[in-house]
Design an enzyme around this catalytic site. Structure first.
Site, PDB file in Angstrom:
ATOM      1  N   ASP A  26       0.850  -1.208   0.000  1.00 51.69           N
ATOM      2  CA  ASP A  26       0.000   0.000   0.000  1.00 51.69           C
ATOM      3  C   ASP A  26       0.882   1.254   0.000  1.00 51.69           C
ATOM      4  OD1 ASP A  26      -2.435   1.445   2.293  1.00 51.69           O
ATOM      5  OD2 ASP A  26      -2.387   1.438   0.109  1.00 51.69           O
TER       6      ASP A  26
ATOM      7  N   ARG B 180     -10.507  10.642 -11.986  1.00 55.25           N
ATOM      8  CA  ARG B 180      -9.953  10.617 -10.614  1.00 55.25           C
ATOM      9  C   ARG B 180      -9.427   9.242 -10.228  1.00 55.25           C
ATOM     10  NH1 ARG B 180     -14.194  11.890  -6.592  1.00 55.25           N
ATOM     11  NH2 ARG B 180     -12.417  11.852  -5.167  1.00 55.25           N
TER      12      ARG B 180
HETATM   13  C1  LIG Z   1       7.088   9.350  -0.876  1.00 55.24           C
HETATM   14  C2  LIG Z   1       5.998   9.880  -1.634  1.00 55.24           C
HETATM   15  C3  LIG Z   1       5.196  10.869  -0.863  1.00 55.24           C
HETATM   16  C4  LIG Z   1       3.995  10.278  -0.254  1.00 55.24           C
HETATM   17  C5  LIG Z   1       3.820  10.508   1.200  1.00 55.24           C
HETATM   18  C6  LIG Z   1       4.078   9.282   2.030  1.00 55.24           C
HETATM   19  C7  LIG Z   1       2.808   8.556   2.458  1.00 55.24           C
HETATM   20  C8  LIG Z   1       1.989   8.075   1.269  1.00 55.24           C
HETATM   21  C9  LIG Z   1       1.974   6.601   1.163  1.00 55.24           C
HETATM   22  C10 LIG Z   1       0.892   5.992   1.975  1.00 55.24           C
HETATM   23  C11 LIG Z   1      -0.318   5.666   1.128  1.00 55.24           C
HETATM   24  C12 LIG Z   1      -1.359   5.014   1.969  1.00 55.24           C
HETATM   25  C13 LIG Z   1      -2.721   5.167   1.347  1.00 55.24           C
HETATM   26  C14 LIG Z   1      -3.761   4.785   2.334  1.00 55.24           C
HETATM   27  O1  LIG Z   1      -3.597   3.885   3.112  1.00 55.24           O
HETATM   28  S1  LIG Z   1      -5.187   5.730   2.330  1.00 55.24           S
HETATM   29  C15 LIG Z   1      -6.083   5.063   3.704  1.00 55.24           C
HETATM   30  C16 LIG Z   1      -7.019   3.933   3.299  1.00 55.24           C
HETATM   31  N1  LIG Z   1      -8.056   4.409   2.401  1.00 55.24           N
HETATM   32  C17 LIG Z   1      -9.142   5.066   2.891  1.00 55.24           C
HETATM   33  O2  LIG Z   1      -9.300   5.252   4.094  1.00 55.24           O
HETATM   34  C18 LIG Z   1     -10.112   5.581   1.859  1.00 55.24           C
HETATM   35  C19 LIG Z   1     -11.543   5.612   2.406  1.00 55.24           C
HETATM   36  N2  LIG Z   1     -12.456   5.917   1.288  1.00 55.24           N
HETATM   37  C20 LIG Z   1     -12.638   7.191   0.902  1.00 55.24           C
HETATM   38  O3  LIG Z   1     -12.111   8.130   1.473  1.00 55.24           O
HETATM   39  C21 LIG Z   1     -13.528   7.418  -0.297  1.00 55.24           C
HETATM   40  O4  LIG Z   1     -14.308   6.262  -0.542  1.00 55.24           O
HETATM   41  C22 LIG Z   1     -12.723   7.743  -1.569  1.00 55.24           C
HETATM   42  C23 LIG Z   1     -11.944   9.040  -1.346  1.00 55.24           C
HETATM   43  C24 LIG Z   1     -11.771   6.592  -1.875  1.00 55.24           C
HETATM   44  C25 LIG Z   1     -13.679   7.914  -2.730  1.00 55.24           C
HETATM   45  O5  LIG Z   1     -14.718   8.739  -2.286  1.00 55.24           O
HETATM   46  P1  LIG Z   1     -15.215  10.015  -3.132  1.00 55.24           P
HETATM   47  O6  LIG Z   1     -16.511  10.425  -2.557  1.00 55.24           O
HETATM   48  O7  LIG Z   1     -14.138  11.009  -3.223  1.00 55.24           O
HETATM   49  O8  LIG Z   1     -15.411   9.451  -4.614  1.00 55.24           O
HETATM   50  P2  LIG Z   1     -16.570   8.453  -5.126  1.00 55.24           P
HETATM   51  O9  LIG Z   1     -17.082   7.595  -4.028  1.00 55.24           O
HETATM   52  O10 LIG Z   1     -17.519   9.261  -5.915  1.00 55.24           O
HETATM   53  O11 LIG Z   1     -15.710   7.496  -6.097  1.00 55.24           O
HETATM   54  C26 LIG Z   1     -15.127   8.061  -7.269  1.00 55.24           C
HETATM   55  C27 LIG Z   1     -15.162   6.963  -8.318  1.00 55.24           C
HETATM   56  O12 LIG Z   1     -14.369   5.848  -7.852  1.00 55.24           O
HETATM   57  C28 LIG Z   1     -15.201   4.690  -7.783  1.00 55.24           C
HETATM   58  N3  LIG Z   1     -14.826   3.943  -6.599  1.00 55.24           N
HETATM   59  C29 LIG Z   1     -14.671   4.428  -5.346  1.00 55.24           C
HETATM   60  N4  LIG Z   1     -14.303   3.453  -4.504  1.00 55.24           N
HETATM   61  C30 LIG Z   1     -14.240   2.311  -5.259  1.00 55.24           C
HETATM   62  C31 LIG Z   1     -13.907   0.964  -4.970  1.00 55.24           C
HETATM   63  N5  LIG Z   1     -13.592   0.573  -3.731  1.00 55.24           N
HETATM   64  N6  LIG Z   1     -13.937   0.069  -5.974  1.00 55.24           N
HETATM   65  C32 LIG Z   1     -14.255   0.454  -7.233  1.00 55.24           C
HETATM   66  N7  LIG Z   1     -14.576   1.717  -7.576  1.00 55.24           N
HETATM   67  C33 LIG Z   1     -14.569   2.623  -6.594  1.00 55.24           C
HETATM   68  C34 LIG Z   1     -16.636   5.202  -7.669  1.00 55.24           C
HETATM   69  O13 LIG Z   1     -17.528   4.212  -8.147  1.00 55.24           O
HETATM   70  C35 LIG Z   1     -16.573   6.422  -8.563  1.00 55.24           C
HETATM   71  O14 LIG Z   1     -16.566   5.982  -9.892  1.00 55.24           O
HETATM   72  P3  LIG Z   1     -17.488   6.774 -10.992  1.00 55.24           P
HETATM   73  O15 LIG Z   1     -18.915   6.645 -10.482  1.00 55.24           O
HETATM   74  O16 LIG Z   1     -16.996   8.187 -10.958  1.00 55.24           O
HETATM   75  O17 LIG Z   1     -17.227   6.049 -12.280  1.00 55.24           O
END
Ligand SMILES: CCCCCCCCCCCCCC(=O)SCCNC(=O)CCNC(=O)[C@H](O)C(C)(C)COP(=O)(O)OP(=O)(O)OC[C@H]1O[C@@H](n2cnc3c(N)ncnc32)[C@H](O)[C@@H]1OP(=O)(O)O
Length: 230
Positions: A145, A190
């Site tokens: 992840d 997105r």
């Molecule tokens: C070194 C580099 C720098 C980086 C920094 C270091 C750290 C970084 C590294 C660490 C990284 C760690 C990372 C972590 O651990 S992130 C932590 C774990 N993840 C979460 O907690 C996310 C929780 N969920 C949400 O916040 C919302 O559901 C999100 C934001 C994801 C979407 O909610 P939002 O209300 O904004 O959008 P929407 O619901 O209209 O969805 C938009 C579109 O997506 C489609 N969709 C949504 N879900 C799914 C699904 N499950 N399967 C299939 N499709 C899905 C949906 O049908 C729609 O499609 P369409 O109808 O438009 O066609």
């Protein structure tokens, strides 16, 4: 934001806001540098990727104990308003939450911007045990992840994991070194679709393979674009 001394020196990077000559540098330790817990295999792989950074094909990605410390420039300072200095001190990036070297996640990431590819050299320590002598499946999911998430962040800006699907093919021995190799396959509005393989460093053993969907949180520029305008 300038980093000096070069983060490859003693592992502590002073980050100062060069444009406004801030007198209060944020001190961030770069955890993605070699330490005494790294095996020879980890050191050799790290040296191999450092070598490939020389022509600019690959970039070593520093790794700090807080997510916000990875965001360079304006966004970094703006994000500080969201979290007080105390709150930032009280939180840790999950894979950087152990203070003793070598017991948890020892890892270093390298980015290949043109291939939209992020690899992670990972050495699981003894406190990540699942089945006796092998890495817990949740620790493997965490490093996948983190690697895939960092790849998506560099390509598409601020993202969240919406779906992560993992097939576990062979257990990862604790103390071994594996290569987590991830890439962006497709971006549709997105939605950012990625895939990833976890292999032994000799490439002979496939430990895990994954696919993921990340969702962009807003239309910010990708981190890569932010970094390039530094
Ligand atoms: C070194 C580099 C720098 C980086 C920094 C270091 C750290 C970084 C590294 C660490 C990284 C760690 C990372 C972590 O651990 S992130 C932590 C774990 N993840 C979460 O907690 C996310 C929780 N969920 C949400 O916040 C919302 O559901 C999100 C934001 C994801 C979407 O909610 P939002 O209300 O904004 O959008 P929407 O619901 O209209 O969805 C938009 C579109 O997506 C489609 N969709 C949504 N879900 C799914 C699904 N499950 N399967 C299939 N499709 C899905 C949906 O049908 C729609 O499609 P369409 O109808 O438009 O066609």
């Amino acid at each position: 934001v300038e980093e000096f001394p070069p983060s490859g020196s003693n592992g502590v990077t002073l980050r100062c806001r060069s444009r406004v000559k801030s007198s209060c540098p944020i001190q961030s330790k770069d955890y993605a540098l070699p330490n005494s817990s790294w095996s020879q295999g980890m050191m050799d792989l790290y040296s191999r990727f450092l070598e490939m950074c020389k022509d600019g094909t690959w970039k070593r990605i520093p790794s700090y104990s807080n997510s916000v410390d990875h965001i360079p420039g304006k966004a970094f300072w703006e994000s500080l308003k969201l979290m007080s200095e105390k709150e930032r001190k009280d939180t840790r990036l999950f894979p950087r939450n152990m203070d003793t070297e070598g017991v948890g996640f020892e890892y270093a990431m390298f980015l290949n911007p043109s291939e939209k590819r992020m690899v992670c050299l990972f050495q699981p320590g003894p406190y990540l045990e699942g089945p006796s002598g092998f890495a817990h499946g949740g620790s493997t999911a965490t490093i996948i992840d983190s690697t895939i998430g960092s790849c998506a962040t560099f390509v598409a800006g601020r993202v969240m994991t919406a779906n992560l699907s993992i097939n576990y093919r062979n257990p990862i021995p604790l103390g071994s070194v594996v290569l987590v190799d991830s890439k962006v396959d497709q971006v549709e509005g997105r939605k950012v679709f990625l895939s990833c393989h976890v292999r032994s460093i000799d490439g002979q053993t496939l430990h895990a393979e994954a696919t993921a969907l990340f969702i962009r949180l807003d239309s910010t520029k990708s981190l890569q674009q932010q970094m390039s305008c530094q």
